[in-house]
Design a protein around this motif. Sequence first.
Motif, PDB file in Angstrom:
ATOM      1  N   LYS A 225       0.842  -1.183   0.000  1.00  0.00           N
ATOM      2  CA  LYS A 225       0.000   0.000   0.000  1.00  0.00           C
ATOM      3  C   LYS A 225       0.881   1.238   0.000  1.00  0.00           C
ATOM      4  O   LYS A 225       1.776   1.384   0.839  1.00  0.00           O
TER       5      LYS A 225
ATOM      6  N   ASP B 182      -3.397   0.146  -3.407  1.00  0.00           N
ATOM      7  CA  ASP B 182      -3.476  -0.933  -2.412  1.00  0.00           C
ATOM      8  C   ASP B 182      -3.489  -2.240  -3.195  1.00  0.00           C
ATOM      9  O   ASP B 182      -4.540  -2.789  -3.526  1.00  0.00           O
TER      10      ASP B 182
ATOM     11  N   ASP C 108       3.992   6.653   4.737  1.00  0.00           N
ATOM     12  CA  ASP C 108       4.819   5.452   4.674  1.00  0.00           C
ATOM     13  C   ASP C 108       4.343   4.490   3.594  1.00  0.00           C
ATOM     14  O   ASP C 108       3.219   4.583   3.091  1.00  0.00           O
TER      15      ASP C 108
ATOM     16  N   THR D 111       3.621   0.485   3.077  1.00  0.00           N
ATOM     17  CA  THR D 111       3.353  -0.729   3.853  1.00  0.00           C
ATOM     18  C   THR D 111       3.481  -1.945   2.953  1.00  0.00           C
ATOM     19  O   THR D 111       2.894  -1.990   1.875  1.00  0.00           O
TER      20      THR D 111
ATOM     21  N   GLU E 247       3.240  -6.232   3.058  1.00  0.00           N
ATOM     22  CA  GLU E 247       2.828  -7.427   3.796  1.00  0.00           C
ATOM     23  C   GLU E 247       3.168  -8.666   2.981  1.00  0.00           C
ATOM     24  O   GLU E 247       3.163  -8.633   1.744  1.00  0.00           O
TER      25      GLU E 247
ATOM     26  N   VAL F 102       4.349  -7.787   8.523  1.00  0.00           N
ATOM     27  CA  VAL F 102       3.912  -6.479   8.030  1.00  0.00           C
ATOM     28  C   VAL F 102       5.012  -5.483   8.354  1.00  0.00           C
ATOM     29  O   VAL F 102       5.433  -5.364   9.508  1.00  0.00           O
ATOM     30  N   ALA F 103       5.501  -4.771   7.351  1.00  0.00           N
ATOM     31  CA  ALA F 103       6.608  -3.830   7.554  1.00  0.00           C
ATOM     32  C   ALA F 103       6.279  -2.503   6.898  1.00  0.00           C
ATOM     33  O   ALA F 103       5.555  -2.449   5.902  1.00  0.00           O
ATOM     34  N   GLN F 104       6.817  -1.436   7.475  1.00  0.00           N
ATOM     35  CA  GLN F 104       6.636  -0.095   6.914  1.00  0.00           C
ATOM     36  C   GLN F 104       7.993   0.562   6.713  1.00  0.00           C
ATOM     37  O   GLN F 104       8.953   0.287   7.433  1.00  0.00           O
ATOM     38  N   SER F 105       8.058   1.439   5.736  1.00  0.00           N
ATOM     39  CA  SER F 105       9.290   2.157   5.452  1.00  0.00           C
ATOM     40  C   SER F 105       8.951   3.496   4.828  1.00  0.00           C
ATOM     41  O   SER F 105       7.848   3.692   4.324  1.00  0.00           O
TER      42      SER F 105
ATOM     43  N   HIS G 120       9.522   6.671   6.482  1.00  0.00           N
ATOM     44  CA  HIS G 120       9.271   7.800   7.372  1.00  0.00           C
ATOM     45  C   HIS G 120      10.547   8.495   7.839  1.00  0.00           C
ATOM     46  O   HIS G 120      10.494   9.609   8.360  1.00  0.00           O
TER      47      HIS G 120
END
Length: 310
Positions: free
Chosen positions: A184, A216, A246, A248, A250, A259-262, A264
């Motif tokens: 996403k 998404d 960010d 996201t 998955e 689940v990871a975010q990057s 920021h």
Amino acid sequence: MSKRFSFDLFRLNIEDSSDLFIDKNPKRLRGDADIRKLLEVSCDAENDQIQNTRSAVFKWSVRSFVDLTELTGERELIHIVLARSVLEKDGMSVTDEGLTNSTSISYPPLASTIVCLFDLSRHLVAVEHTGDLSNTAWRDFLHKIFGSAARSLEWWSTIELEPVPTHNDIVELFLSFQRVTRMKVTLRIPNPELNRYTKSVYEDLKNSGIREITQDMKSPGGLSKSPDARPFASAVLAEQGYKKGDVTVEGVRNDTFEVAQSGHEAARGVVKGLRDFVRGINANLRTKEAKAAIAAICAEIDRVHPLREE
């Protein structure tokens, strides 16, 4: 000893406002000339913003617009300073009888500052990293100042700063998954940097009249990780800072669902021994050292975020 000039790197994005009651053809901010005008108007005192906290009252201001283009040769570089002045502050005061709670007011108020260098040739912004302001809401109030300046110009557009992640941060995260079941991301139309990965996305958005799109993407069997596929192109575009918020991801990584975010945290650049010089750039503008200092900062920007041609 001269202190190093540390900066965080941000992408300069255009943010359009929308309203059902505006004209069909409202005035929009487009192009580097408009960005330059907005930065200059942002220095007007009428665009200053007040911040009220539980124990203090601050005033955020933009000042010191300086065109450094003549020092850079081919690159168009604009210098501004963001300042936070302490109008009032609650705390303990020492009197002859002891300690007491009081509110301190000073005039003119003391201010902490951040130097911002706008590289309009690449739409990148080097924002000085300081202990006083880097952990505050400086970006929110800078955006408010830009928004106020845009309204004074009767524009239905403003500019915002989006963190540029460390090189390959988002792409490596995407590729690190054995199977990506969902990604996403909100993308903004890029300008001016394109490469073979992002050109097709840009053309698609431009031809469709889209300036911002939220994707998404889902697939239980796994999204394609091919460099020619949309997920990879979106990851590259987001890594360049043409995003909002960010990213996201998955899927399955190391044989477990994750689940990871990057996106920021902004990439950090450092140039040794230039902090005091950059802060006093107005006084040093005509010196040979100024040209060398600006060239060193531009080189560090390119090192931190190189043009992705491969």
